[in-house]
Design a protein around this motif. Structure first.
Motif, PDB file in Angstrom:
ATOM      1  N   TYR A   1       2.606   0.995  -3.462  1.00  8.27           N
ATOM      2  CA  TYR A   1       1.458   1.739  -4.371  1.00  8.27           C
ATOM      3  C   TYR A   1       1.099   3.396  -4.493  1.00  8.27           C
ATOM      4  CZ  TYR A   1       0.141  -3.074  -5.551  1.00  8.27           C
ATOM      5  OH  TYR A   1       0.521  -4.283  -5.348  1.00  8.27           O
ATOM      6  N   ARG A   2       0.918   4.172  -3.184  1.00  6.24           N
ATOM      7  CA  ARG A   2       0.652   5.654  -2.359  1.00  6.24           C
ATOM      8  C   ARG A   2       1.858   6.165  -3.166  1.00  6.24           C
ATOM      9  NH1 ARG A   2      -3.339   7.671   0.255  1.00  6.24           N
ATOM     10  NH2 ARG A   2      -4.588   6.534   1.029  1.00  6.24           N
TER      11      ARG A   2
ATOM     12  N   ARG B   1      -9.125  -0.308  -1.073  1.00  9.42           N
ATOM     13  CA  ARG B   1      -8.352   0.454  -1.511  1.00  9.42           C
ATOM     14  C   ARG B   1      -7.164  -0.520  -1.807  1.00  9.42           C
ATOM     15  NH1 ARG B   1      -7.849   0.131   4.503  1.00  9.42           N
ATOM     16  NH2 ARG B   1      -5.194  -0.353   5.187  1.00  9.42           N
ATOM     17  N   LEU B   2      -6.416  -1.112  -1.725  1.00  6.23           N
ATOM     18  CA  LEU B   2      -5.158  -1.611  -2.049  1.00  6.23           C
ATOM     19  C   LEU B   2      -5.460  -2.200  -3.127  1.00  6.23           C
ATOM     20  CD1 LEU B   2      -2.475  -1.776  -0.688  1.00  6.23           C
ATOM     21  CD2 LEU B   2      -3.233  -4.448  -0.554  1.00  6.23           C
TER      22      LEU B   2
ATOM     23  N   GLU C   1       1.448  -0.995   0.186  1.00  5.88           N
ATOM     24  CA  GLU C   1      -0.337  -0.609   0.221  1.00  5.88           C
ATOM     25  C   GLU C   1       0.979   1.038   0.340  1.00  5.88           C
ATOM     26  OE1 GLU C   1      -3.750   0.437   3.108  1.00  5.88           O
ATOM     27  OE2 GLU C   1      -3.420   2.183   2.185  1.00  5.88           O
TER      28      GLU C   1
ATOM     29  N   LEU D   1      -6.306   0.991  -5.656  1.00  6.46           N
ATOM     30  CA  LEU D   1      -4.477   1.522  -6.026  1.00  6.46           C
ATOM     31  C   LEU D   1      -3.594   0.893  -7.080  1.00  6.46           C
ATOM     32  CD1 LEU D   1      -3.356   2.396  -2.038  1.00  6.46           C
ATOM     33  CD2 LEU D   1      -4.468   4.010  -3.727  1.00  6.46           C
ATOM     34  N   ARG D   2      -3.947  -0.223  -7.190  1.00 11.40           N
ATOM     35  CA  ARG D   2      -3.440  -1.656  -8.168  1.00 11.40           C
ATOM     36  C   ARG D   2      -4.176  -1.244  -9.390  1.00 11.40           C
ATOM     37  NH1 ARG D   2       1.099  -5.302  -8.451  1.00 11.40           N
ATOM     38  NH2 ARG D   2       0.207  -6.272 -10.625  1.00 11.40           N
TER      39      ARG D   2
END
Lengths: 387, 558
Positions: free
Chosen positions: A320-321, B128-129, A317, B132-133
């Motif tokens: 990616y952020r 959320r992951l 995470e 995002l990916r």
């Protein structure tokens, strides 16, 4: 030039015996298989494997690398000879002087750069087959890597497989469906040509290949897509799609100019109808970074892409952020993305907005930023470089 | 291997038929090669048929290098009734619903960069992951606008380009693309990952640029991700030392708010001090102009409302500056001439003589005020005149986008201001460039070209153009003429958008023009020059603008 081989017991023994003489061939954007064909160490491979590069690398048994120089190319038959620039000490493969027989079992040995040796067994399904003007024999198997030796069960070379025959077939707008039959050129048909090179290596100094049009035999310049003497599409040129637009032609020209500015010939690094692949020296010694350039179908946008790092196994995470926040930096036209298990840095710009110089700057920036980011991401997230 | 054609056979050069005699049997031609010319590279023609309908006005604006209007027209063509002009963070902005998505278009008034942004979704906590990916995977596409950015929980698609690189069709295509992608992705994220909408449906019509969230600036080493092309070592990219960049709207707000508060409290009124020998100073505010007209007009001849300060070159007598006992400004009034309204005092300029007033108190910004741009520039070599000229012209260009969008009629005044500022500041250092600007923009007696093209040309030439014949500025031959001209200038300034950088630029242009075209009494000229220098140094501060406006109003009001 030849040495007699003790008859191996099994095909595994045979491969173990032969594999030393089979090498990977790597050029800037192409690669293939080669094998030591003469006692002076010359390596026979396909023209497709070396493209129009003169300086190439040989990979010996997947580990050692040696520099080589292309000294001869037969564009019509898709063949090339490489002179290793150091003595490799590899035994040449023995050539069988007669033609293969229909139904004869054979092995094709492929040593693609960066990949393990691959062996495919096949039968000779036809002999004396003509592909265009070239006399071939046919195997009942998919084509091996370009320049692969086809050997009989005694370990003698029968021919060279995996060739682009007829020339330019791989670059048609609508490529033919993969066939279960593949052509190979009999080594017997090459004996005269090879005999002319059975000389000491010092005699090849300064020798470079001449590229002749398969259609008319006239020499051609690599920069041209078509032969100026007969008008025929040259083997490296991709067939123009009937639906191709002027925008696509303009985009191709932009890339051609960009590559020329970078010191590369578009024909040499073109790997697809709208794709180009370059190997750029990396900061680390003996390392190269692969950069691909792709034009979209309509010729509207140009994308340059460079692999950065592998996705970390943990802490995805924040990773990616971080990439997505990097994408938001106002002054940059580069972007971060992910494909499969790797992060990439790329640009995608409308062709209409790019000039040649700007594209060159963008390319240089891509490479420079890629190097820096790879290190920064490695430090911050403990990632490994993606190849 | 086929061989080359046999050279001993001859063929007709026209029809290609084999020749059996000197002349071709079938067409009468011969073997003489045709005179073929070498080919030339051609650019693909602009695809006007490529959905570019409705962009006629955008084309017109684009050809006039009227970027603000050009962008507005394209956004309007794509957004229809939903398109609206909303001030962006750094210049003009537009918001429209394009292909189902809310698209924000912003033009940076100084850099000329255009950004297209479309908020897509907000992250949901649980998923959320994957979001995002997927956003990073979608960023790998070839589409130029498929670049996902993350602002806390908001995913935004973003594209940026220099506005002068865009054409109406290319901008239209980009707008369509970003709108289409944003709408499509929002749907995918919502359906697959329960992502929340970026902007509620009900808020779409009223959403402003704040809906785009806050960009987080990263510092990852030097230039790990930086602008393209890579920064040249040139100093031209630095703000001009003497010409502060126009303040951002938010900056202007910061600068003006404390001032008005202080003024209302009477803490730091911008009232200049006075010298014993000088005229009573007047506060440099708009209201002071009226005061000046009433107060300082005493003794003037109402029938001759020509202030000596504007007297053309032949009107200025030696007495204009001779007496220290005469009014400080405009003391050139000879008997029978009108009294001259005083100019607001020029701050921070050392008084050359006792007759000058003490430097008036300059309004200072609130305690939290930032240092001016000039102070933030790394000290070192001062920019070369050519670089400063280019910066001036770049500023004019970026302001043009604002003017063209809000009030195209003010464009000639902006050009005028740019050219006369160039005349005033660089005529000696860069005579050719200034002459080129003056002539080609049509301010001389020769017909001009589109001004922004001329400006662009000089910028591209880095302020170095081919030698030009010396030029002479068309003078203001009467005071009435000068007054009227400045009056028109003032009217235009009042009508333009209330952007401090723009008003500052125009007011400086008006003063520069006056200095270039009118023969002024020495003292007046000195004071005007002082004001211009001060305004240059201080930038687009409200106090500086007020100072210049007051001066102009007094001149025009006579």
């Amino acid at each position: 030039m030849t040495t007699s081989l003790p008859r191996p017991q099994t095909s595994a023994d045979l491969v173990a015996q032969l594999r030393r003489s089979v090498v990977g061939v790597r050029a800037m954007s192409s690669g293939g298989t080669g094998f030591v064909a003469l006692g002076n160490g010359l390596v026979l491979t396909s023209h497709e494997a070396v493209g129009y590069q003169i300086e190439v690398f040989l990979e010996i048994e997947g580990a050692r690398r040696a520099a080589g120089r292309v000294i001869w190319a037969d564009v019509t038959r898709d063949l090339a000879l490489i002179l290793p620039l150091e003595a490799l000490g590899l035994p040449p493969l023995l050539a069988r002087p007669d033609l293969p027989r229909t139904g004869e079992p054979v092995l094709a040995l492929s040593a693609q750069p960066g990949q393990p040796l691959r062996v495919a067994s096949a039968l000779v399904s036809a002999v004396d087959r003509r592909v265009g003007s070239v006399r071939c024999f046919e195997l009942d198997g998919a084509a091996p890597a370009g320049g692969s030796p086809v050997v009989d069960m005694d370990g003698r070379v029968l021919g060279v497989g995996g060739l682009d025959l007829p020339r330019g077939a791989r670059r048609r707008a609508a490529p033919a469906l993969p066939s279960r039959f593949s052509p190979a050129i009999p080594i017997a048909a090459l004996q005269r040509a090879l005999a002319a090179f059975d000389l000491t290596t010092t005699q090849f100094e300064g020798r470079s290949p001449t590229y002749r049009c398969p259609g008319c035999g006239e020499p051609y310049a690599v920069e041209n897509e078509r032969c100026l003497a007969c008008g025929q599409r040259l083997p490296h040129a991709w067939e123009i799609d009937a639906a191709a637009s002027p925008a696509l032609a303009a985009a191709e020209r932009l890339v051609k100019d960009l590559l020329a500015r970078l010191g590369a010939v578009a024909s040499s690094v073109r790997v697809g109808p709208r794709s180009y692949r370059l190997l750029v020296p990396a900061q680390a010694p003996n390392q190269v970074t692969e950069v691909t350039l792709d034009i979209d179908e309509e010729g509207r946008s140009l994308r340059g892409r460079l692999p950065l790092v592998r996705i970390p196994a943990a802490n995805q995470e924040p990773f990616y952020r971080f990439l997505l926040t990097l994408n938001d930096q106002a002054s940059s036209r580069l972007r971060l993305s992910i494909e499969d298990d790797a992060a990439f840095i790329s640009f995608a710009e409308p062709v209409a907005l790019l000039k040649e110089t700007e594209a060159a700057h963008l390319f240089e920036e891509l490479v420079r930023s890629g190097e820096r980011l790879r290190k920064a991401l490695g430090d911050a997230f403990d990632t490994k470089a993606a190849s | 291997v086929p061989t080359a054609a046999q050279p001993n056979r001859e063929f007709c050069a026209s029809c290609g038929f084999p020749l059996r005699a000197r002349r071709c049997d079938v067409c009468g031609g011969d073997a003489e090669p045709l005179a073929l010319q070498e080919g030339r590279r051609a650019e693909p023609s602009a695809s006007l048929d490529d959905g570019a309908g409705g962009l006629e006005r955008a084309y017109e604006a684009f050809h006039n290098r009227d970027f603000g209007r050009f962008i507005g027209q394209v956004v309007a063509a794509e957004g229809g009734a939903t398109a609206r002009a909303v001030p962006g963070p750094d210049g003009p902005g537009w918001i429209a619903v394009v292909r189902g998505a809310l698209v924000f278009v912003a033009l940076h008034a100084v850099s000329g960069d255009l950004s297209l942004q479309a908020p897509v979704v907000r992250l949901s906590r649980a998923q959320r992951l994957p979001v995002l990916r997927l956003a990073l995977e979608l960023s790998a596409q070839e589409a130029p606008t498929a670049r996902f950015c993350l602002r806390d929980d908001l995913l935004v698609l973003r594209f940026g380009a220099a506005v002068d690189a865009l054409t109406p069709p290319s901008l239209q295509r980009l707008l369509r693309e970003i709108g289409h992608l944003a709408a499509r992705y929002a749907e995918i994220f919502a359906v697959s990952f329960e992502a929340r909408p970026a902007v509620a449906e009900a808020d779409r019509a009223s959403a402003g640029f704040d809906a785009l969230g806050q960009v987080r600036k990263l510092r990852l080493g030097s230039g790990a991700i930086r602008s393209i092309p890579p920064p040249a070592p040139s100093r031209s990219s630095q703000p001009e030392l003497s010409e502060p960049a126009p303040a951002r709207r938010s900056d202007a707000a910061v600068a003006t708010t404390p001032r008005s508060r202080l003024n209302s409290q009477g803490g730091m009124p911008p009232i200049p001090r006075r010298d014993m020998d000088s005229e009573p100073p007047k506060p440099p505010s708009a209201s002071s102009a009226a005061l000046g007209k009433a107060g300082y007009g005493q003794g003037s001849d109402p029938g001759e409302p020509i202030p000596a300060i504007l007297a053309p070159m032949f009107a200025a007598g030696p007495e204009a500056t001779s007496s220290a006992n005469k009014p400080r400004v405009g003391a050139a009034s000879a008997p029978g001439r009108p009294a001259i309204p005083p100019l607001p005092p020029a701050p921070s300029i050392p008084a050359p003589s006792k007759s000058r007033p003490i430097v008036p108190e300059i309004e200072i910004e609130a305690p939290s005020r930032r240092p001016s741009v000039a102070l933030t520039v790394p000290t070192g070599e001062a920019p070369l005149p050519a670089e400063r000229l280019c910066n001036l012209l770049r500023q004019a260009k970026s302001l043009a986008a604002l003017v063209l969008d809000a009030r195209p009629a003010s464009m000639p005044w902006l050009v005028r201001a740019a050219v006369f500022r160039a005349v005033h500041e660089y005529r000696d250092a860069l005579p050719d460039s200034v002459a080129h600007l003056y002539r080609c923009t049509g301010l001389g007696r020769e017909p001009g070209e589109p001004a922004l093209m001329v400006i662009e040309r000089v910028i591209v030439a880095r302020g170095q153009v081919a030698p030009e014949k010396p030029f002479s500025v068309d003078p203001l031959t009467t005071a009435t003429q000068a007054k009227e001209h400045i009056g028109r200038y003032l009217q235009e300034i009042e009508r333009t958008p209330a952007e401090p950088p723009l008003r500052h630029f125009l007011a400086m242009g008006a003063l520069a023009e006056l200095l270039a075209r009118a023969k002024l009494p020495t003292q007046t000229e000195t004071r005007l020059r002082d004001i211009v220098t001060h305004a240059q140094r201080e930038g687009a501060k409200t106090s500086t603008i007020d100072l210049m406006m007051t001066a102009l109003q007094r001149i025009a009001g006579g």
